[in-house]
Design an enzyme around this catalytic site. Structure first.
Site, PDB file in Angstrom:
ATOM      1  N   TRP A   1       0.856  -1.147   0.164  1.00  0.00           N
ATOM      2  CA  TRP A   1      -0.022  -0.044  -0.179  1.00  0.00           C
ATOM      3  C   TRP A   1       0.955   1.405   0.092  1.00  0.00           C
ATOM      4  O   TRP A   1       0.564   2.148  -0.648  1.00  0.00           O
ATOM      5  CB  TRP A   1      -0.844   0.039   1.110  1.00  0.00           C
ATOM      6  CG  TRP A   1      -2.166  -1.085   1.008  1.00  0.00           C
ATOM      7  CD1 TRP A   1      -2.114  -2.146   2.105  1.00  0.00           C
ATOM      8  CD2 TRP A   1      -3.000  -1.373  -0.091  1.00  0.00           C
ATOM      9  NE1 TRP A   1      -3.095  -3.016   1.616  1.00  0.00           N
ATOM     10  CE2 TRP A   1      -3.543  -2.428   0.363  1.00  0.00           C
ATOM     11  CE3 TRP A   1      -3.523  -0.526  -1.157  1.00  0.00           C
ATOM     12  CZ2 TRP A   1      -4.742  -3.181  -0.398  1.00  0.00           C
ATOM     13  CZ3 TRP A   1      -4.437  -1.224  -1.958  1.00  0.00           C
ATOM     14  CH2 TRP A   1      -5.099  -2.202  -1.620  1.00  0.00           C
TER      15      TRP A   1
ATOM     16  N   ASP B   1      -2.098   6.721   6.329  1.00  0.00           N
ATOM     17  CA  ASP B   1      -3.175   5.717   5.713  1.00  0.00           C
ATOM     18  C   ASP B   1      -3.362   4.707   6.773  1.00  0.00           C
ATOM     19  O   ASP B   1      -2.610   4.081   7.119  1.00  0.00           O
ATOM     20  CB  ASP B   1      -2.525   4.833   4.519  1.00  0.00           C
ATOM     21  CG  ASP B   1      -3.455   3.835   3.956  1.00  0.00           C
ATOM     22  OD1 ASP B   1      -4.608   3.638   4.622  1.00  0.00           O
ATOM     23  OD2 ASP B   1      -3.177   3.110   2.892  1.00  0.00           O
TER      24      ASP B   1
ATOM     25  N   LYS C   1     -12.686  -1.684   6.256  1.00  0.00           N
ATOM     26  CA  LYS C   1     -11.901  -2.772   7.316  1.00  0.00           C
ATOM     27  C   LYS C   1     -12.592  -2.571   8.640  1.00  0.00           C
ATOM     28  O   LYS C   1     -13.114  -3.530   9.326  1.00  0.00           O
ATOM     29  CB  LYS C   1     -10.403  -2.563   7.325  1.00  0.00           C
ATOM     30  CG  LYS C   1      -9.799  -3.231   5.865  1.00  0.00           C
ATOM     31  CD  LYS C   1      -9.262  -2.398   4.678  1.00  0.00           C
ATOM     32  CE  LYS C   1      -8.791  -3.466   3.835  1.00  0.00           C
ATOM     33  NZ  LYS C   1      -7.993  -2.282   2.824  1.00  0.00           N
TER      34      LYS C   1
HETATM   35  C1  LIG Z   1      -7.440  -1.923   1.749  1.00  0.00           C
HETATM   36  C2  LIG Z   1      -6.242  -0.688   1.879  1.00  0.00           C
HETATM   37  C3  LIG Z   1      -6.257   0.205   1.077  1.00  0.00           C
HETATM   38  C4  LIG Z   1      -6.895   0.402  -0.092  1.00  0.00           C
HETATM   39  O1  LIG Z   1      -8.246   0.886  -0.178  1.00  0.00           O
HETATM   40  P1  LIG Z   1      -9.433   1.163  -1.104  1.00  0.00           P
HETATM   41  O2  LIG Z   1     -10.580   1.830  -0.294  1.00  0.00           O
HETATM   42  O3  LIG Z   1      -9.718  -0.307  -1.905  1.00  0.00           O
HETATM   43  O4  LIG Z   1      -8.859   2.159  -2.275  1.00  0.00           O
HETATM   44  C5  LIG Z   1      -5.208   1.116   1.178  1.00  0.00           C
HETATM   45  N1  LIG Z   1      -4.515   1.065   2.212  1.00  0.00           N
HETATM   46  C6  LIG Z   1      -4.337   0.147   3.084  1.00  0.00           C
HETATM   47  C7  LIG Z   1      -3.607   0.150   4.187  1.00  0.00           C
HETATM   48  C8  LIG Z   1      -5.488  -0.936   2.872  1.00  0.00           C
HETATM   49  O5  LIG Z   1      -5.584  -2.037   3.895  1.00  0.00           O
END
Ligand SMILES: *Cc1c(COP(=O)(O)O)cnc(C)c1O
Length: 360
Positions: free
Chosen positions: A103, A171, A195
């Site tokens: 990511w 993030d 999540k």
């Molecule tokens: C799942 C995830 C993403 C991607 O998220 P989207 O909403 O599908 O764009 C980005 N960063 C992390 C750490 C993730 O777990």
């Protein structure tokens, strides 16, 4: 509900059963409107209440200071990968990034489209099995970007880097709301909801006021934080049904006792799972360094890939779903977000012990 499984999917992920039941109860007639929530106008009084409550509950639960805005956006965390540099980085300017896995790499790739990327730290040398401690930060960087929990690699930051006056941007897609954090340490936090916060479709952003102002003006309207901050995330039609479910999840967490209670349960779940791996170390092996292990996503290996495939198949037959590791790394991954109760980890670790004994 006897027909539900223990769902260890990495995202979209399991939701609290009381939330699903409330959604069902509110269908097809939400509070006497004669309409379901997803049929309400995004300008209606009923939706305005949902929208406001979701944000005020976020503020309360996360202890968000006055000088931060909460935004409810679309496009997932992946849109934030480019929205951040698009707003804050110009040619010749530098953004610091810490590379802790897949990511982070995606965020870095987007950053490079707008300016210089300084990779201030990386754990790629050891397959992303740790969180780098010594960072080479650029004091003139516009921001420092980290991935607080690495959903695929199974690592998590436990303390956050001191970035001086440079805004820290994180993030937090896979560990937001899993524990108490000091929001003041951050300039911007973002998370795709699917999540820990709710369903897919809505992305939460927590942004400090001065950064809202600092965002560039010569970029498309929808990509400016300012647009969404000024219009309270109602510039256009937002993801109304996802926001409603987010509100239900926040209510549920509040009823559970807030982030103190959530954090305690998450620690207990992590201790139990990693403890089981440690106690059966001839059979289960966690590649992640102990001080970097995620309490949201635990990754581990079995002696052979055949046994891993059997573990996933037997697990599913026994009522445990979503155990297969990410296709890029293989192995097993147990995603244990807030909505996974301790009972789920107790049941899974019992299964793990039996499986190790029968297959050793
Ligand atoms: C799942 C995830 C993403 C991607 O998220 P989207 O909403 O599908 O764009 C980005 N960063 C992390 C750490 C993730 O777990």
């Amino acid at each position: 509900m006897a027909d539900r499984i223990w769902n260890f999917n990495p995202g979209p992920a399991t939701l609290p059963l009381p939330v699903l039941e409330k959604m069902k109860a509110d269908l097809p007639n939400y509070m006497g409107t004669g309409m379901a929530v997803m049929e309400l106008s995004h300008r209606s009084k009923q939706y305005a209440e949902i929208h406001a409550e979701a944000q005020s509950m976020m503020r309360e639960l996360f202890n968000i200071p006055e000088n931060y805005k909460t935004l409810l956006l679309q496009g997932g965390a992946s849109t934030q990968f480019y929205m951040i540099p698009m707003n804050f980085l110009s040619e010749g300017q530098t953004g610091d990034y810490v590379n802790t896995g897949a990511w982070s790499k995606k965020a870095i790739k987007e950053g490079k489209l707008f300016g210089n990327v300084n990779v201030a730290g990386s754990s790629e040398d050891e397959n992303f099995t740790y969180i780098p401690k010594d960072l080479n930060l650029d004091p003139n960087a516009k921001y420092v970007h980290i991935t607080s929990n690495n959903t695929i690699a199974g690592t998590q930051w436990t303390t956050f880097p001191d970035t001086g006056g440079v805004p820290l941007m994180a993030d937090m897609s896979s560990d937001i709301m899993s524990k108490k954090i000091d929001i003041n340490r951050f300039g911007l936090i973002y998370a795709g909801a699917q999540k820990n916060l709710g369903p897919s479709g809505v992305t939460a952003v927590i942004i400090r006021d001065d950064l809202v102002e600092k965002g560039k003006d010569d970029i498309p309207t929808m990509t400016k934080y300012k647009t969404h901050a000024e219009k309270d995330s109602l510039f256009n039609t937002g993801p109304t049904y996802s926001v409603y479910i987010l509100k239900l999840v926040l209510e549920h967490v509040k009823n559970m006792g807030g982030l103190d209670a959530v954090e305690n349960v998450n620690k207990e779940k992590g201790d139990l799972l990693y403890g089981t791996i440690g106690a059966n170390s001839e059979f289960f092996r966690c590649p992640v360094k102990e001080d970097s292990r995620s309490i949201m996503n635990a990754v581990f290996r079995l002696p052979t890939e055949d046994l891993e495939a059997k573990f996933v198949a037997d697990g599913l037959a026994a009522g445990f779903g979503g155990l297969k590791g990410h296709r890029s790394v293989g192995g097993i991954r147990v995603s244990m977000y807030n909505a996974m109760p301790l009972a789920g980890i107790q049941a899974l670790t019992d299964f793990m012990k039996d499986f190790a004994q029968e297959n050793s």
